[in-house]
Design a protein around this motif. Structure first.
Motif, mmCIF file in Angstrom:
data_model
loop_
_atom_site.group_PDB
_atom_site.id
_atom_site.type_symbol
_atom_site.label_atom_id
_atom_site.label_comp_id
_atom_site.label_asym_id
_atom_site.label_seq_id
_atom_site.Cartn_x
_atom_site.Cartn_y
_atom_site.Cartn_z
ATOM 1 N N THR A 9 0.830 -1.193 0.000
ATOM 2 C CA THR A 9 0.000 0.000 0.000
ATOM 3 C C THR A 9 0.866 1.244 0.000
ATOM 4 N N LEU A 10 0.624 2.103 -0.942
ATOM 5 C CA LEU A 10 1.473 3.275 -1.109
ATOM 6 C C LEU A 10 1.435 4.161 0.128
ATOM 7 N N ARG A 11 0.222 4.337 0.692
ATOM 8 C CA ARG A 11 0.088 5.245 1.836
ATOM 9 C C ARG A 11 0.915 4.748 3.019
ATOM 10 N N THR A 12 0.826 3.461 3.262
ATOM 11 C CA THR A 12 1.610 2.896 4.361
ATOM 12 C C THR A 12 3.082 3.173 4.140
ATOM 13 N N SER A 13 3.513 2.984 2.909
ATOM 14 C CA SER A 13 4.931 3.177 2.609
ATOM 15 C C SER A 13 5.346 4.614 2.850
ATOM 16 N N THR A 14 4.533 5.552 2.361
ATOM 17 C CA THR A 14 4.924 6.948 2.579
ATOM 18 C C THR A 14 4.906 7.284 4.058
ATOM 19 N N SER A 15 3.953 6.698 4.768
ATOM 20 C CA SER A 15 3.898 7.012 6.193
ATOM 21 C C SER A 15 5.145 6.494 6.906
ATOM 22 N N LEU A 16 5.637 5.328 6.460
ATOM 23 C CA LEU A 16 6.847 4.793 7.073
ATOM 24 C C LEU A 16 8.025 5.730 6.852
ATOM 25 N N LEU A 17 8.088 6.295 5.646
ATOM 26 C CA LEU A 17 9.177 7.231 5.360
ATOM 27 C C LEU A 17 9.023 8.496 6.173
ATOM 28 N N ARG A 18 7.771 8.978 6.240
ATOM 29 C CA ARG A 18 7.526 10.217 6.971
ATOM 30 C C ARG A 18 7.894 10.056 8.448
ATOM 31 N N ARG A 19 7.662 8.839 8.945
ATOM 32 C CA ARG A 19 8.016 8.624 10.352
ATOM 33 C C ARG A 19 9.522 8.654 10.565
ATOM 34 N N LYS A 20 10.283 8.325 9.517
ATOM 35 C CA LYS A 20 11.742 8.369 9.653
ATOM 36 C C LYS A 20 12.246 9.797 9.574
ATOM 37 N N ILE A 21 11.676 10.563 8.631
ATOM 38 C CA ILE A 21 12.167 11.930 8.398
ATOM 39 C C ILE A 21 11.027 12.885 8.685
ATOM 40 N N LYS A 22 11.031 13.443 9.864
ATOM 41 C CA LYS A 22 9.934 14.342 10.236
ATOM 42 C C LYS A 22 10.352 15.752 9.869
ATOM 43 N N ASN A 23 10.186 16.036 8.600
ATOM 44 C CA ASN A 23 10.712 17.297 8.094
ATOM 45 C C ASN A 23 9.819 17.733 6.947
ATOM 46 N N PRO A 24 9.339 18.985 6.990
ATOM 47 C CA PRO A 24 8.452 19.429 5.897
ATOM 48 C C PRO A 24 9.130 19.394 4.536
#
Lengths: 390, 365, 535
Positions: free
Chosen positions: C183-198
């Motif tokens: 699932t694309l959303r899950t994947s992006t969320s995993l990345l976002r959790r690693k890099i919390k940066n706008p």
């Protein structure tokens, strides 16, 4: 797509058609471990013995005790020809495989042949890409064939035994370690004469078998064998060349002239110092030696400064005698500069050397040689005085 | 522009060093040249300044005609007569490639592959050279960047491993025959180098041409750093007389290596590295031949003539000499020194004088 | 292979169909919705005819003013419970009892529903028919109202997904266990959790004419090189394939040198790895439907760097990295060298070793080259069978392979024992650098062939060819073998060894020129110094 296919086809065809010339599978080569060269009975021909390893006999190559060591790990093939390579090619008539030289470790030359000069023999070893210059060169007192076909109790491949004998000869310093390169270097040098190892078959008194033994060195004048040095003379040579590594010197005990004391050599070095004054060449050989008390037979305590000094003097005398004996033979008797005196003079007096060089052979036997020995005794081992029975 | 790539100064150093090193490594021709004695290592050191001296005419020429390669600046100086000189240089590169190819073949034929026809090695290597020329100068230099450190490192490893067998007394007495033959020897060594022509051809593609002086000095230094230990070890291990009669002294040196009875017989490894280095050597020389020919003919792209030139080079390398003896006669110092010197020093010097008299130059803009 | 099929497919597709397809895509002209509900319904039913998974639900809103409405969604792509509770219930029940019911009229319904009724977070208004269809197909729910030419798109997505599990391909001892999912959303969320940066940007694209696959280009603005980001976008937008089923499809459409056997696009299944690569300035391409995320530019040395190198302490990590290089060379060259040494350069082998090998070769029927080729091919077959077969059977295969090919072939005298050792050594080594083990197989067999014909010379000529090929490659403008060739001295320290983290205070220069400094240059931990500072 079709273009690519054609290209690939051309490449594959090309490699198949042109490739594979120098290819030889392992089961088509006869690995030679040693070779021995003698004069053949036919006039002008050489007889070469090749010691060929039989891999199948050595499978699972764990030497299983002395009993099986006498099994045939090698096969000795004798072939004749006018030159070595001729003999080697003739050998393929008898062997099912092509001879393969790179693993050859030992080259033995018979005495009789060596006396006639070995330049014609050594060219093959220098020119052909297969033989190595690190192979050991030995001169057999007697026939080289006997050495090549001799067995050894410890290993399946006798050549290995010879190599190990040469390598471990530094324990006595009573043999020389000369490989083809070393020999060629001295042979090519305008000043010095080459030496080679000496090997012979000796009678083993216990089981009446003959066995191999290194027995000193062989001396050449130019490329011709002129004679052999025995073991003590060889050590004398090694003293001069600074090649003594270890060994035992036997001296008579200062307290009891009938009993021997064994002194171990720990380190030694030498210096050859030439000096020219009034057209007279004088050479000083400075030998420095250090040693330990290794074994003593008389049950007298030798560990005091005075007896040590006495022992040192006696040791120095033994060394001097050994050196003297080899000088006597090589310089006076044979006129072979195996010591590198010429090089030493060349180095120190390059200008004078230019005139000396041509007549060096005549000058060499007339040189005055002075021997200075500085022998020291350092240690007594684990015990000082011997155990005395009462 | 025929070649769009740019190379860094370091890449230039490595590509030249490797193309010098490989033949010296195999043949070491200097043992049979002046000073003919154990002072060869001094000659090797003396070659360092002489080498730089020999580059000077080309250095001034390239400063006078920035951005122009050999062929172009010769034409600027001499006009249409320059075509003839240019053609001479094309021949020089062509012939040199052929010679190196042949030497590669002769070495391989002599030692590991006695039964294989020499044309196999020559064709295979020429094919590789053509392939890398198609990929361009940048690619050749990058391969050199990988291979050269490996080759240099393994050569110095050889020096270290053989050091215990070197008889340093073989190098004495020093300066036995005086200094003159030693200087002559240094001159012979330096004259073998074609650095000035490399510089002339490749300077337009170098990143920082203003640092070229350091680059030249570094190249000479590395070459000295290689040749000095080579001559010391070769003479030290084999003695002078032996070194003179051996065809491939350095190869024999590698064969002599024996450390602790297990690190021995590494000569095939040496052959491997050597072949790799020779591939680059041949590729860059072939490239220079192709590039100079393309510049002479004012082509827009040099790729169409690669295969044709390759064929010429292969045939030339086989036909130029009947046997290795004939080849060696050409390569001996008596011929090659002056042949090289004509192209690398004398001709550029003449051109420089003409340019100065004719006040020809190109200004930086 | 797949690529070839695609080519074939393209060839044989009838030109008519092609034209039609092209027509369809070019027909992105607006196709506005009708304000007539019935019209919309028939139109959408026509589009979704014979699609049994489409659900239509017609109903009415409001008690005073009754407004007809219907929703459309794909069964299985939405969370039915949410549809019932959050959409239908609020429209049909909550609305009646709330005060807005009175305000409701023909004109403001849409607005009221959007602004005041729907408690859902992701609601948008769409006018275009085609767009509605796309949304529905991606899992959104569309709400049509009588009298409005606008549909409300409500996100109630919910389908069967795989949990975030440790990936099978990149196993670690130390490090996060989580991997991307399909699932694309899950994947992006995993990345976002690693890099919390706008500055972490996710740019969305749809690729594939038939599949309409969502693709997200992820990069960190300010670190990634804009040129590379633009280049990625350009190449992605040029993809005109009809289907993107896995990120491998994308890889093959955007790689620099499709004719090379070497990969110039990297992939990973793990968020931490992708995050680390993005922090070095690379760009990631996430594809819906696969856990494999592409990263570009991809360099050769990336195969030798693993995430664990950086998580564990540098000393052993450096040794391991050197081992990896060794293993790579072993797996590429070992069989070829064996063939070259035993058939051309026997003099190079130490005497005892030569005798042992010769003894083992004695009486075997095939030349060494044939042995090497056959063993190599058998190994590849075993490997392929081992992967494809169900797990229990796979074990049986490997046992049979090991016993029959290894033991029996040797004891039957068909193959020399050293060859078996060489091949198994090669096989094990090639998995040390797992990500390029497929290219290793190709190179290995080529080298064996060359070694058989020309010995070491053949190997070296081959090496020269491969080397030239490798250095001539580029990945999105970055030389493939950098920083080894061309030498980038600043980046070279993280190639053969793994330096201390505080030593790597700058980002690699290869990918980006922006914001090169990671941290202060002198961050070596020094407790003594810190203590005195505190006091």
């Amino acid at each position: 797509m079709r273009k690519n296919l054609i290209l690939i086809l051309i490449i594959i065809m090309g490699t198949i058609l042109i490739g594979c010339w120098s290819r030889r599978e392992l089961d088509t080569i006869a690995i030679i471990s040693a070779m021995g060269i003698d004069k053949s009975e036919e006039e002008g021909k050489l007889s070469v013995a090749f010691q060929i390893i039989k891999p199948s006999e050595l499978q699972g190559a764990i030497p299983s005790g002395a009993g099986s060591a006498s099994s045939k790990g090698v096969w000795v093939l004798t072939s004749t020809g006018y030159t070595i390579i001729d003999a080697a090619r003739n050998a393929t008539m008898q062997s099912d495989r092509k001879l393969f030289f790179p693993q050859n470790k030992i080259v033995v030359i018979g005495e009789e042949l060596a006396r006639e000069g070995i330049t014609p023999l050594i060219d093959f070893l220098n020119r052909d890409p297969e033989p190595r210059r690190t192979s050991w060169l030995l001169i057999a007192k007697g026939k080289a064939h006997d050495i090549i076909s001799a067995k050894h109790e410890q290993v399946n491949i006798p050549a290995e035994a010879i190599e190990n004998m040469i390598k471990s000869s530094s324990a006595t310093s009573m043999a020389v370690q000369v490989n083809i390169n070393e020999f060629l270097k001295n042979l090519a040098s305008p000043t010095s004469d080459p030496i080679a190892c000496r090997i012979e078959m000796i009678q083993d008194h216990q089981n009446k078998n003959q066995k191999m033994r290194l027995t000193g060195a062989s001396v050449f004048r130019k490329d011709k064998l002129v004679g052999f040095l025995d073991e003590h003379e060889t050590r004398g040579l090694n003293w001069i060349l600074g090649k003594v590594v270890s060994g035992i010197i036997l001296v008579k005990s200062p307290k009891d002239e009938n009993e021997d004391v064994a002194l171990e050599i720990i380190r030694a070095s030498s210096k050859i110092i030439p000096e020219i004054s009034d057209d007279q060449i004088k050479i000083t050989i400075e030998i420095k030696e250090e040693g330990n008390l290794a074994e003593q037979l008389p049950d007298i305590d030798l560990t005091n400064t005075k007896t040590f000094k006495e022992l040192e003097q006696r040791k120095a005398q033994v060394i001097k005698n050994e050196v003297q004996s080899v000088l006597e033979k090589a310089q006076k008797e044979w006129g072979a500069d195996i010591f590198g005196f010429g090089d030493a003079v060349h180095r120190k007096y390059p200008k004078e050397w230019k005139t000396l060089q041509t007549k060096w052979r005549d000058v060499f036997p007339t040189i005055n040689v002075e021997i200075k020995v500085d022998a020291r005794l350092r240690d007594t081992g684990l015990s000082s005085a011997p155990v005395k029975g009462r | 522009m025929l070649e769009k790539g740019k190379i860094s100064n370091n890449q230039f150093i490595l590509i030249f060093v490797i193309s010098r090193l490989m033949l010296t490594m195999a043949y070491l021709p200097y043992v049979n040249a002046p000073p003919w004695n154990q002072d060869l290592w001094i000659s090797a050191i003396l070659a360092f300044p002489i080498h730089i001296l020999l580059v000077l005419p080309v250095y001034f020429l390239t400063n006078r005609f920035p951005g122009q390669s050999l062929i172009q600046s010769v034409e600027t100086i001499l006009g249409s007569w320059g075509k003839i000189i240019g053609a001479l240089y094309v021949w020089f590169f062509l012939h040199r490639t052929a010679v190196i190819l042949r030497e590669l073949g002769e070495f391989l034929k002599a030692i590991p592959y006695p039964e294989t026809p020499i044309i196999v090695f020559i064709t295979a290597t020429a094919l590789f050279a053509a392939y890398s020329i198609y990929k361009g100068l940048e690619t050749i230099c990058r391969v050199a960047e990988i291979v050269a450190p490996l080759v240099l490192a393994s050569v110095f490893l050889v020096f270290i491993m053989i050091a215990k067998d070197v008889d340093i007394y073989a190098l004495t007495p020093v300066l036995e025959d005086g200094i003159i033959p030693v200087i002559y020897g240094g001159f012979v060594i330096a004259a073998r180098s074609t650095l000035s022509l490399f510089l002339w051809m490749l300077k337009p593609f170098i990143n920082e041409p203003e640092k070229i002086r350091t680059t030249v000095v570094l190249i000479s230094f590395i070459l000295t750093l290689h040749l000095t230990p080579t001559s010391i070890t070769t003479i030290g291990v084999f003695g002078l007389e032996q070194a003179k009669i051996l065809n491939f002294p350095f190869f024999h040196l590698v064969r002599m290596i024996n450390i602790g009875s297990f690190l021995e017989r590494i000569d095939a490894l040496f052959i491997g590295f050597w072949v790799l280095g020779m591939c680059i050597d041949i590729a860059i020389h072939n490239y220079l031949a192709v590039l100079s020919a393309a510049q002479l003919l004012k082509l827009k792209d040099y790729r169409p003539i690669v295969v044709a030139m390759g064929t010429v080079i292969v045939s030339l390398s086989i036909l130029q000499a009947e046997s290795v003896v004939e080849l060696n006669e050409f390569l001996s110092y008596k011929v090659l020194t002056w042949y090289n010197l004509f192209f690398t020093f004398a001709l550029p010097l003449l051109l420089l004088i003409v340019a100065v008299i004719g006040k020809k130059r190109i200004d930086y803009k | 292979m797949l690529k070839w099929f695609k080519k074939l497919h393209r060839h044989f597709i009838s030109s008519k169909l092609k034209q039609k397809l092209e027509h369809k895509t070019s027909e992105k002209t607006p196709n506005p919705l009708s304000s007539n509900l019935q019209e919309n319904l028939t139109k959408i039913k026509e589009v979704f005819s014979n699609a049994s998974d489409i659900v239509f639900r017609q109903f009415e809103i409001g008690s005073h003013t009754r407004i007809k409405a219907f929703i459309v969604y794909v069964d299985g792509l939405v969370n039915e419970e949410f549809v019932q509770m959050n959409l239908m219930k609020s429209l049909m029940i909550d609305m009646h009892i709330s005060e807005v019911d009175d305000e409701l009229n023909q004109k403001n319904t849409l607005n009221i529903i959007h602004q005041r009724i729907l408690t859902l977070t992701e609601v948008s208004e769409v006018n275009d028919f085609q767009e509605v269809v796309e949304h529905v197909l991606s899992g959104d729910t569309a709400l049509f109202l009588e009298g409005f030419a606008t549909a409300l798109i409500v996100n109630l997505r919910g389908w069967e997904t795989r949990n975030v599990t440790p990936p099978d391909t990149e196993v670690v001892v130390r490090g996060p266990r989580e991997g991307f999912t399909e699932t694309l959303r899950t994947s992006t969320s995993l990345l976002r959790r690693k890099i919390k940066n706008p500055n972490l940007k996710f740019e969305k694209m749809k690729i594939g004419k038939q599949t309409q696959t969502d693709v997200v280009i992820a990069y960190i603005k300010g670190i990634a090189d804009e040129k590379i980001v633009e280049e990625v976008k350009r190449r992605l937008s040029k993809i005109d394939a009809d289907a993107i089923l896995e990120s491998g499809y994308i890889e093959q459409y955007i790689e620099d040198s499709p004719l090379s056997f070497l990969p110039t696009v990297g992939n990973s299944e793990k968020p931490d790895i992708v995050a680390a690569k993005m922090l070095e300035g690379r760009v990631a391409i996430l594809t819906d439907g696969t856990p494999f995320v592409l990263t570009v530019p991809y360099l050769f040395i990336e195969a030798f760097q693993t995430s664990e190198d950086y998580y564990s302490r540098p000393f052993y990590a450096s040794i391991v990295r050197l081992l990896r290089f060794t293993a790579y060379f072993v797996s590429v060259f070992a069989p070829a060298l064996y063939v070259a040494l035993t058939t051309y350069h026997q003099e190079m082998l130490p005497p005892t070793m030569l005798i042992s090998i010769a003894a083992a070769r004695e009486g075997t029927p095939f030349p060494a080259f044939v042995e090497a080729m056959v063993m190599g091919i058998i190994y590849e077959i075993l490997k392929e069978a081992g992967i494809r077969l169900p797990r229990p059977v796979g074990q049986a295969v490997s046992i049979v392979g090991a016993l029959v090919i290894g033991e029996s072939a040797v004891s039957a005298g068909l193959i020399g024992a050293p060859m078996v050792i060489v091949v198994s050594l090669t096989a094990i080594s090639s998995y040390v650098v797992a990500s390029i083990s497929d290219t290793v197989s190709i190179m290995r067999l080529t080298y064996v062939l060359l070694a058989a014909f020309l010995g070491l010379f053949g190997i070296m000529i081959g090496a020269a060819f491969f080397l030239t090929h490798m250095v001539s490659l580029r990945s999105f403008g970055v030389p493939y073998l950098a920083p080894i060739a061309p030498i980038v001295s600043e980046d070279l320290k993280d190639v053969f060894l793994r330096p201390h983290l505080w030593k790597m205070h700058k980002r690699p220069k290869l990918f980006t020129q922006n914001d090169l400094v990671r941290q202060e240059p002198d961050l070596m931990p020094n407790p003594m110094k810190n203590n005195t500072n505190n006091k």
